[in-house]
Motif scaffolding. Structure first.
Motif, PDB file in Angstrom:
ATOM      1  N   SER A 124       0.983  -1.245  -0.108  1.00 58.16           N
ATOM      2  CA  SER A 124      -0.057  -0.031   0.153  1.00 58.16           C
ATOM      3  C   SER A 124       0.663   1.304  -0.007  1.00 58.16           C
ATOM      4  N   PRO A 125       0.212   2.404  -0.552  1.00 59.64           N
ATOM      5  CA  PRO A 125       1.286   3.489  -0.509  1.00 59.64           C
ATOM      6  C   PRO A 125       1.355   4.147   1.069  1.00 59.64           C
ATOM      7  N   LEU A 126       0.269   3.573   1.990  1.00 60.19           N
ATOM      8  CA  LEU A 126       0.554   3.747   3.426  1.00 60.19           C
ATOM      9  C   LEU A 126       1.351   2.751   4.016  1.00 60.19           C
ATOM     10  N   ILE A 127       2.558   2.977   4.427  1.00 57.10           N
ATOM     11  CA  ILE A 127       3.392   2.254   5.171  1.00 57.10           C
ATOM     12  C   ILE A 127       3.494   2.484   6.689  1.00 57.10           C
ATOM     13  N   ARG A 128       3.024   1.676   7.530  1.00 54.30           N
ATOM     14  CA  ARG A 128       2.804   1.788   8.885  1.00 54.30           C
ATOM     15  C   ARG A 128       3.938   0.940   9.616  1.00 54.30           C
ATOM     16  N   ILE A 129       4.694   1.732  10.123  1.00 51.05           N
ATOM     17  CA  ILE A 129       5.710   1.022  11.216  1.00 51.05           C
ATOM     18  C   ILE A 129       5.687   1.533  12.519  1.00 51.05           C
ATOM     19  N   GLY A 130       5.345   0.881  13.444  1.00 48.95           N
ATOM     20  CA  GLY A 130       5.225   1.316  14.697  1.00 48.95           C
ATOM     21  C   GLY A 130       4.434   2.404  14.854  1.00 48.95           C
ATOM     22  N   ARG A 131       4.735   3.646  15.582  1.00 48.65           N
ATOM     23  CA  ARG A 131       3.929   4.637  15.704  1.00 48.65           C
ATOM     24  C   ARG A 131       3.640   5.510  14.358  1.00 48.65           C
ATOM     25  N   LEU A 132       4.758   5.328  13.318  1.00 47.62           N
ATOM     26  CA  LEU A 132       4.912   6.095  12.328  1.00 47.62           C
ATOM     27  C   LEU A 132       4.148   5.517  10.971  1.00 47.62           C
ATOM     28  N   THR A 133       3.380   6.681  10.417  1.00 44.85           N
ATOM     29  CA  THR A 133       2.681   6.099   9.099  1.00 44.85           C
ATOM     30  C   THR A 133       3.321   7.268   8.099  1.00 44.85           C
ATOM     31  N   LEU A 134       3.831   6.742   6.968  1.00 43.25           N
ATOM     32  CA  LEU A 134       4.350   7.410   5.784  1.00 43.25           C
ATOM     33  C   LEU A 134       3.383   7.057   4.686  1.00 43.25           C
ATOM     34  N   ASP A 135       2.892   8.359   4.241  1.00 44.64           N
ATOM     35  CA  ASP A 135       2.010   8.217   2.739  1.00 44.64           C
ATOM     36  C   ASP A 135       2.755   8.697   1.564  1.00 44.64           C
ATOM     37  N   THR A 136       3.410   7.594   0.909  1.00 45.24           N
ATOM     38  CA  THR A 136       4.265   7.807  -0.060  1.00 45.24           C
ATOM     39  C   THR A 136       3.774   8.551  -1.281  1.00 45.24           C
ATOM     40  N   SER A 137       2.324   8.429  -1.520  1.00 46.19           N
ATOM     41  CA  SER A 137       1.863   9.275  -2.583  1.00 46.19           C
ATOM     42  C   SER A 137       1.912  10.682  -2.445  1.00 46.19           C
ATOM     43  N   ARG A 138       1.842  11.134  -1.065  1.00 44.75           N
ATOM     44  CA  ARG A 138       1.616  12.373  -0.803  1.00 44.75           C
ATOM     45  C   ARG A 138       2.983  12.980  -0.074  1.00 44.75           C
ATOM     46  N   MET A 139       3.950  11.880   0.103  1.00 46.00           N
ATOM     47  CA  MET A 139       5.115  12.541   0.808  1.00 46.00           C
ATOM     48  C   MET A 139       4.953  13.399   2.308  1.00 46.00           C
ATOM     49  N   SER A 140       3.939  12.595   3.007  1.00 44.38           N
ATOM     50  CA  SER A 140       3.800  13.191   4.225  1.00 44.38           C
ATOM     51  C   SER A 140       3.813  12.040   5.408  1.00 44.38           C
ATOM     52  N   ALA A 141       3.815  12.558   6.558  1.00 37.23           N
ATOM     53  CA  ALA A 141       4.045  11.624   7.604  1.00 37.23           C
ATOM     54  C   ALA A 141       3.141  11.920   8.791  1.00 37.23           C
ATOM     55  N   GLU A 154      14.154  15.338   5.389  1.00 39.70           N
ATOM     56  CA  GLU A 154      13.647  14.554   6.402  1.00 39.70           C
ATOM     57  C   GLU A 154      12.721  13.616   5.992  1.00 39.70           C
ATOM     58  N   TYR A 155      12.012  13.747   5.144  1.00 38.85           N
ATOM     59  CA  TYR A 155      11.066  12.841   4.463  1.00 38.85           C
ATOM     60  C   TYR A 155      11.817  11.559   4.052  1.00 38.85           C
ATOM     61  N   ARG A 156      12.763  12.074   2.798  1.00 39.45           N
ATOM     62  CA  ARG A 156      13.671  11.062   2.391  1.00 39.45           C
ATOM     63  C   ARG A 156      14.291  10.117   3.172  1.00 39.45           C
ATOM     64  N   PHE A 157      14.866  10.490   4.362  1.00 41.09           N
ATOM     65  CA  PHE A 157      15.690   9.776   5.281  1.00 41.09           C
ATOM     66  C   PHE A 157      14.519   8.849   6.103  1.00 41.09           C
ATOM     67  N   LEU A 158      13.366   9.400   6.338  1.00 39.42           N
ATOM     68  CA  LEU A 158      12.358   8.405   6.689  1.00 39.42           C
ATOM     69  C   LEU A 158      11.975   7.270   5.779  1.00 39.42           C
ATOM     70  N   GLU A 159      11.693   7.647   4.671  1.00 41.35           N
ATOM     71  CA  GLU A 159      11.248   6.567   3.680  1.00 41.35           C
ATOM     72  C   GLU A 159      12.142   5.669   3.324  1.00 41.35           C
ATOM     73  N   PHE A 160      13.488   6.017   3.420  1.00 40.71           N
ATOM     74  CA  PHE A 160      14.598   5.161   3.167  1.00 40.71           C
ATOM     75  C   PHE A 160      14.631   4.308   4.250  1.00 40.71           C
ATOM     76  N   LEU A 161      14.434   4.512   5.509  1.00 43.34           N
ATOM     77  CA  LEU A 161      14.427   3.530   6.506  1.00 43.34           C
ATOM     78  C   LEU A 161      13.264   2.795   6.574  1.00 43.34           C
ATOM     79  N   ALA A 162      12.145   3.338   6.095  1.00 41.03           N
ATOM     80  CA  ALA A 162      10.739   2.244   6.096  1.00 41.03           C
ATOM     81  C   ALA A 162      11.056   1.221   4.842  1.00 41.03           C
ATOM     82  N   HIS A 163      12.042   1.467   3.871  1.00 40.04           N
ATOM     83  CA  HIS A 163      12.064   0.458   2.713  1.00 40.04           C
ATOM     84  C   HIS A 163      13.151  -0.503   3.149  1.00 40.04           C
ATOM     85  N   GLN A 164      13.795  -0.320   4.428  1.00 40.80           N
ATOM     86  CA  GLN A 164      14.727  -1.473   4.739  1.00 40.80           C
ATOM     87  C   GLN A 164      14.375  -2.668   5.311  1.00 40.80           C
TER      88      GLN A 164
END
Length: 220
Positions: A124-141, A154-164
């Motif tokens: 899904s475009p919504l990536i949920r990890i713990g308390r964090l939710t990233l919306d990759t289609s909107r580049m929001s958190a 800052e967004y690129r940093f969180l998205e990179f971690l989310a893809h690990q």
């Protein structure tokens, strides 16, 4: 996320770099098959957009060399060729997706985001990890239900971690995907970035693993 665009048409290449940059990606451009093969074989890219009609070394040959060398990043083929047999040939050579010219830039960006999500195990475009939710289609958190205002870095940093896939991201890998090379961002710069993020997200979202790197907390 750091991408490689391989396109010998200067107008198309510039448009791709601009659109993907506006979508939050860090983009390198190669204009020949030889350069593309070398960059893909020696640099750390999250994914590649690859034209087939390249000078000196065609795109399919480049792709086959990468796959033979164990380079497994997602590859989206971008070409003026539209025959279904050529699409099959590209996919058989190791491509993950195929987009024929002319194309809508919005579709290409959406396909690239989908490739990266699937490669990281996210459907899904919504990536949920713990308390964090990233919306990759909107580049929001969001943290819990609270929206977090982030800079593009800052967004690129969180998205990179989310893809690990829950793994720890090493500092030199983070630097390559944020700044383009491991030398461009040292450990102090990344630590300062994490400090700024923790002021916004609170503690317990980005964890430091001393001597290894950073990881997103999976604790809810």
């Amino acid at each position: 996320m750091r991408l490689l665009v391989v396109e010998d048409d200067p107008d198309v290449g510039d448009d791709l770099v601009r659109a993907l940059g506006d979508a939050g990606f860090l983009v390198d451009l190669a204009v020949t098959g030889d350069d593309a093969w070398f960059r893909g074989d020696t640099e750390n890219y999250a994914a590649v957009i690859l034209d087939l009609g390249l000078p000196r070394l065609d795109g399919l040959s480049v792709l086959r060399r990468w796959r033979s060398a164990g380079r497994n990043f997602p590859v989206l083929i971008l070409t003026a060729r539209s025959e279904w047999t050529e699409k099959v040939e590209g996919i058989d050579a190791g491509a993950d997706d195929y987009l024929a010219k002319p194309f809508a830039m919005g579709e290409l960006v959406a396909r690239m985001r989908a490739l990266l999500r699937r490669a990281a195990g996210h459907g899904s475009p919504l990536i949920r990890i713990g308390r964090l939710t990233l919306d990759t289609s909107r580049m929001s958190a969001h943290v819990d239900t609270r929206a977090i205002r982030l800079s593009p870095l800052e967004y690129r940093f969180l998205e990179f971690l989310a893809h690990q896939r829950g793994g720890i991201a090493a500092v030199h890998d983070i630097a390559e995907h944020l700044y383009g090379t491991a030398d461009a961002g040292d450990a102090n710069a990344i630590e300062a970035l994490v400090t700024r993020l923790r002021r916004k997200t609170g503690q317990g979202v980005v964890e430091t693993r001393r001597g290894f790197g950073y990881v997103l907390s999976e604790d809810g």
